[in-house]
Design a protein around this motif. Structure first.
Motif, short mmCIF file in Angstrom:
data_model
loop_
_atom_site.label_atom_id
_atom_site.label_comp_id
_atom_site.label_asym_id
_atom_site.label_seq_id
_atom_site.Cartn_x
_atom_site.Cartn_y
_atom_site.Cartn_z
N THR A 2 0.79 -1.23 0.00
CA THR A 2 0.00 0.00 0.00
C THR A 2 0.82 1.28 0.00
OG1 THR A 2 -0.14 -0.07 2.42
CG2 THR A 2 -1.93 -1.14 1.17
N THR A 58 -13.09 -5.24 -6.20
CA THR A 58 -12.33 -3.99 -6.06
C THR A 58 -11.95 -3.44 -7.43
OG1 THR A 58 -11.43 -4.79 -3.96
CG2 THR A 58 -10.31 -2.94 -4.98
N VAL A 90 -4.05 3.08 -8.40
CA VAL A 90 -4.31 2.84 -6.98
C VAL A 90 -3.41 3.76 -6.17
CG1 VAL A 90 -4.47 1.13 -5.15
CG2 VAL A 90 -4.78 0.42 -7.53
N THR A 102 -2.74 4.43 1.60
CA THR A 102 -4.09 4.15 2.08
C THR A 102 -4.14 2.73 2.62
OG1 THR A 102 -4.80 3.40 -0.12
CG2 THR A 102 -5.19 5.72 0.44
N GLU A 139 -6.70 0.62 2.68
CA GLU A 139 -7.42 -0.23 1.74
C GLU A 139 -7.27 0.36 0.34
OE1 GLU A 139 -8.84 -3.06 2.42
OE2 GLU A 139 -8.49 -2.92 4.58
N PRO A 140 -7.11 -0.50 -0.68
CA PRO A 140 -6.97 0.01 -2.05
C PRO A 140 -8.22 0.76 -2.50
CG PRO A 140 -7.31 -2.37 -2.06
CD PRO A 140 -7.09 -1.97 -0.64
N GLN A 141 -8.03 1.92 -3.08
CA GLN A 141 -9.13 2.73 -3.59
C GLN A 141 -8.86 3.05 -5.06
OE1 GLN A 141 -9.37 6.09 -0.93
NE2 GLN A 141 -9.80 4.81 0.85
N ILE A 196 -8.81 4.02 -8.93
CA ILE A 196 -9.44 5.05 -9.76
C ILE A 196 -9.38 4.56 -11.20
CG2 ILE A 196 -9.40 7.46 -10.47
CD1 ILE A 196 -7.78 8.03 -7.89
N HIS A 255 -3.30 12.17 -9.73
CA HIS A 255 -3.79 11.39 -8.60
C HIS A 255 -2.68 10.83 -7.70
CE1 HIS A 255 -7.94 11.45 -10.00
NE2 HIS A 255 -7.50 11.20 -11.23
#
Length: 383
Positions: free
Chosen positions: A283, A335, A347, A351, A353-355, A357, A375
């Motif tokens: 992460t 995900t 990604v 973070t 948890e992976p979020q 885009i 980003h």
């Protein structure tokens, strides 16, 4: 191939009722009778009671008056009517066998002509009937039972064994103990691996044909399989179930060989085995990933540009470029909802948890780079 769909249209209902049970005469008959006739029916003779209780999935309520218990039974019957035959009888009006009247009011479930009296919690009657209609351990279940177990919407522990193998009885006893301890939280099914029909099932779950094989399947798409070579006993199964509940059991994924994975000129090639480690758990860095298919012409057109971009930033430790053949490797599709090829996700790092885009811009080198810079959570040098 296609699956038939059976719909029941009834006056007064805005939508048709979809039949979701096995395509067997008795099950279809229950469904139709349950919605077209009164539910529950009232039995008026001992002969009618004897005849009624000869069928599987039969529920008999015994009530001496029209109190709250009978009302709870009638209410539960409306939800159970498409899956069970339900009836009521008054013991003051019909001479019943002693084994049915030891406690009144009561409810009995009949399976294989054997009765199971309900330890009645009247407000939980519907749940009790559903759970009690399943065997604690489903040994070599027919398709009908397997379909019903699937509709419990509980995780399922599959065990594939060779009954003639030396440790088969020990494995079955361990499975039975697990099933008893987790009856309302887990379905447990035992299959004979020597049955040729099981070969398709093994392929469906991507399992090796070495025995015994243990695999858990959650309500979603993930499967969790015990690694080959690990002894299958109660301790092993209990630990597997405990980790599954805690969310720490790692899913088993379809994957290309580990030899296919690696990093060259700044571009990391992923396989199913490395996807979680490199994308989901790694992460700290920002991550850009391309999901592709080997036969996809658009993927082939994008590949050189993507490789050039990876090469340009290969010395930037906080930025990872990766690609995955999505046709040969499983990944977290919840995900990363890949709908076509190529699909690119960014990604952000830093973070828990992976979020991801979803990149929906032009497939040009400059456009992708601008998207990454917009980003990124770490500074990216101008190269």
């Amino acid at each position: 191939t296609w699956d038939p769909k059976i719909l029941l249209f009834k006056k007064g209902l805005k939508k048709p009722i979809v039949y979701q049970d096995a395509l067997l005469y008795e099950r279809l008959r229950f469904f139709v009778e349950g919605y077209l006739g009164p539910t529950p029916i009232t039995l008026k003779s001992a002969e009618a009671v004897e005849s009624f209780t000869q069928f599987n999935y039969t529920v008999l309520g015994i009530f001496a008056d029209t109190g709250k218990e009978q009302q709870a039974f009638i209410q539960a019957a409306q939800s159970l009517r498409s899956e069970f035959r339900l009836a009521m009888v008054n013991p003051n009006e019909v001479n019943l066998p002693e084994n049915l009247t030891q406690e009144i009011p009561t409810v009995h479930l009949f399976m294989d002509c054997e009765l199971t009296p309900a330890p009645v919690e009247w407000h939980q009657l519907e749940a009790w009937v559903r759970n009690a209609s399943f065997p604690v351990l489903a040994r070599y279940p027919p398709n009908e039972l397997e379909q019903r177990i699937g509709r419990r919407f509980l995780p399922v522990l599959f065990l594939f064994i060779d009954p003639l193998q030396q440790d088969a009885e020990k494995v079955e006893n361990a499975a039975l103990r697990i099933a008893f301890e987790n009856r309302n939280q887990l379905s447990v099914m035992l299959f004979n691996l020597t049955d040729p029909r099981m070969h398709e099932r093994m392929e469906q779950y991507g399992l090796d044909k070495a025995v015994p094989v243990v695999c858990m399947v959650g309500v979603g798409d993930w499967k969790y399989c015990l690694e080959p070579g690990i002894a299958v006993d109660y301790t092993t199964l209990e630990e597997m179930v405990r980790k599954f509940r805690a969310g720490t059991l790692q899913p088993t994924l379809k994957s290309e060989p580990m030899e296919q994975a690696g990093t060259k000129d700044g571009l990391t090639t992923l396989v199913g085995y490395t996807f979680q480690k490199m994308i989901l758990k790694n992460t700290k860095p920002d991550r850009m990933i391309m999901f592709h298919a080997p036969w996809c012409g658009h993927c082939k057109a994008l590949a050189p540009k993507y490789e050039m971009l990876a090469m340009r930033f290969k010395d930037v430790d906080t930025l990872v470029f990766a690609r995955l053949d999505a046709t040969a490797n499983e990944f977290d599709s919840r995900t990363f909802p890949v709908k076509g090829y190529p699909t690119l996700f960014f990604v952000p790092g830093a973070t828990r948890e992976p979020q991801p885009i979803h990149y929906k811009g032009e497939k040009t080198l400059d456009a992708i780079e601008a998207f990454i810079r917009k980003h990124a959570t770490h500074p990216i040098p101008n190269l």
